[in-house]
Design a protein around this motif. Structure first.
Motif, PDB file in Angstrom:
ATOM      1  N   GLU A  91       0.866  -1.183   0.000  1.00 22.14           N
ATOM      2  CA  GLU A  91       0.000   0.000   0.000  1.00 22.14           C
ATOM      3  C   GLU A  91       0.903   1.233   0.000  1.00 22.14           C
ATOM      4  N   TRP A  92       0.356   2.358  -0.468  1.00 21.49           N
ATOM      5  CA  TRP A  92       1.147   3.586  -0.387  1.00 21.49           C
ATOM      6  C   TRP A  92       1.498   3.891   1.063  1.00 21.49           C
TER       7      TRP A  92
ATOM      8  N   ASP B 169      -3.526   2.362   4.962  1.00 23.50           N
ATOM      9  CA  ASP B 169      -4.514   2.005   3.946  1.00 23.50           C
ATOM     10  C   ASP B 169      -4.955   0.551   4.085  1.00 23.50           C
ATOM     11  N   ALA B 170      -4.087  -0.283   4.643  1.00 23.32           N
ATOM     12  CA  ALA B 170      -4.422  -1.701   4.801  1.00 23.32           C
ATOM     13  C   ALA B 170      -5.400  -1.937   5.942  1.00 23.32           C
TER      14      ALA B 170
ATOM     15  N   LEU C 284       3.096  -1.910  -6.034  1.00 25.51           N
ATOM     16  CA  LEU C 284       2.182  -2.263  -4.945  1.00 25.51           C
ATOM     17  C   LEU C 284       1.520  -3.604  -5.199  1.00 25.51           C
TER      18      LEU C 284
ATOM     19  N   ARG D 112       1.939  -7.181  -2.908  1.00 24.02           N
ATOM     20  CA  ARG D 112       0.810  -7.947  -2.358  1.00 24.02           C
ATOM     21  C   ARG D 112       0.837  -9.381  -2.875  1.00 24.02           C
TER      22      ARG D 112
END
Length: 451
Positions: A261-262, A266-267, A335, A339
């Motif tokens: 994630e940036w 955000d996660a 990104l 993941r």
């Protein structure tokens, strides 16, 4: 090794031992490895030994060694405008600030640039104290926020012990850590609830009206790669709102792709008031950090001067590779690949190690940021080495590290853990090879188990 290479190595070693004062070290007891070069996910010494960099140096080399796009960005900027003071407007500084605000949560439009993560946390705390008019800041025992005066006072791990003289407005609390629960929890739900109850009690006992901020590493980094349980960060947000406290998310280690994630928040759907960053913003090619400031905090300083600044804030040579980082991330799908590699390659490999090795107590993580917790006994969970072990007490971890290096993997160790944090650009083949090297080295750790 050629005579010229041997001479170069000898000069590097001699200069280092005679003149370089190293951090966190007894100077006469260290022998730093002379590094000759690096590329991508590997680096090598003068003797031709090549290592997979499974620590991304200090978890900052997100785009790897000598990334051509970042090198080119620094070179172009140096040829155009090498430096300019922060009180003037500069194109690359403004562009990077805009790009960062563009990936931050809604309502974060301003960025204050620093020289690294420690001073990012220093300035976030200063902002919180100015806005709230309060002094205290709460932080976790299992944390590291930097080694400047306030940052080291906020830090929970033993590096604070000899340095805890700078800021008397810091208070520590226990964060969630189910494997070694301070709250006798048996489920992740219990751990989250009880950790929040403990934090609430700490707030009440310290006096809510005296607390300016709570600072939390979104995922605790060096002190364990501790993933916040569901609901925990939301609960922190609610406690902050209830008591007029600001929530600072320390993203120095997990920002800019480490979790896929940036920003790490955000996660987890968390919403802080201030976000600190460094490391991965430009992979450390030139020192850079900063604070992303929510609009409501930034508004306080519309008419009130902010009492702080740095000569090299937003240095053009640092911002240029930051801009290039955004271009690389988007062009190469960084990104998405983090993941994918984390869930498809790393997680199953570590789970297999946990099932195979009696020295593995737990594996945990996300993206390309994982920890393997090593124990003497899986039932009692006794750590492989004591807390803050040194000298002979730390020998089992030293033996594990030596085995990993012998297998061509440079590990990241802290206490009784080895962390998995390779550059985000690592190839799948290198990632698999590095994990196999860790797997093999764990057989050495197995020899110290008592079960």
């Amino acid at each position: 090794m050629t005579e010229q290479t041997a001479s170069s190595e000898a000069r590097v070693r001699a200069d280092d031992r005679a003149h370089v004062f190293h951090s966190w070290s007894a100077q006469a007891k260290i022998d730093p490895v002379p590094v000759a070069g690096g590329e991508g996910s590997t680096f090598w010494d003068y003797q031709g030994n090549t290592y997979l960099d499974f620590s991304s140096q200090l978890v900052n080399l997100n785009l790897g060694h000598q990334h051509p796009d970042l090198i080119a960005a620094v070179q172009r900027q140096a040829g155009r405008l090498a430096t300019i003071q922060p009180s003037m407007a500069n194109d690359v500084r403004g562009e990077l600030a805009r790009l960062i605000a563009g990936v931050a949560p809604e309502g974060f439009e301003k960025v204050f640039f620093t020289n690294g993560g420690a001073d990012a946390n220093e300035y976030a705390v200063r902002m919180a104290r100015q806005v709230t008019g309060r002094r205290k800041v709460l932080s976790m025992y299992r944390s590291y926020h930097g080694s400047t005066a306030t940052a080291i006072s906020l830090t929970g791990d033993p590096r604070r012990w000899a340095n805890d003289v700078g800021d008397n407005g810091t208070v520590r609390f226990f964060g969630p850590y189910l494997y070694r629960s301070a709250f006798h929890a048996t489920t992740i739900e219990e751990e989250s609830q009880r950790a929040l109850e403990h934090l609430e009690q700490t707030i009440l006992l310290e006096g809510p009206s005296t607390i300016a901020a709570i600072i939390i590493e979104t995922v605790v980094g060096t002190n364990g790669v501790l993933i916040p349980p569901p609901g925990y960060l939301d609960g922190v947000r609610e406690l902050c709102d209830r008591h007029g406290i600001l929530y600072i998310a320390d993203e120095v280690m997990v920002g800019f792709g480490r979790l896929g994630e940036w920003f790490g928040i955000d996660a987890f759907g968390a919403r802080p008031d201030l976000i600190t960053f460094a490391k991965g913003v430009n992979s450390g090619y030139v020192p850079l950090g900063g604070v992303v400031i929510s609009d409501r905090v930034a508004k306080h300083f519309d008419e009130v001067p902010f009492p702080g600044g740095l000569t090299y804030s937003g240095h053009p040579l640092a911002c240029a590779p930051g801009v290039a980082t955004f271009e690389v991330f988007r062009r190469d799908g960084i990104l998405e690949r983090v993941r994918d590699l984390g869930s498809r390659v790393v997680e199953p490999a570590l789970q297999a190690m946990a099932a195979k090795h009696p020295s593995v107590g737990e594996v945990r993580g996300r993206g390309l940021f994982w920890a393997i917790e090593l124990v003497r006994d899986q039932e009692t969970r006794e750590p492989l080495v004591p807390f803050n072990a040194a000298g002979a007490d730390a020998a089992p971890m030293g033996a594990f590290a030596a085995a990993a290096k012998e297998g061509g993997v440079w590990p990241f160790l802290h206490f009784n853990r080895t962390h998995i944090a390779p550059p985000l650009v690592i190839s799948e083949d290198d990632l698999v090879r590095g994990l196999a090297g860790i797997d093999e080295a764990l057989t050495v750790a197995d020899g110290y188990t008592t079960a």
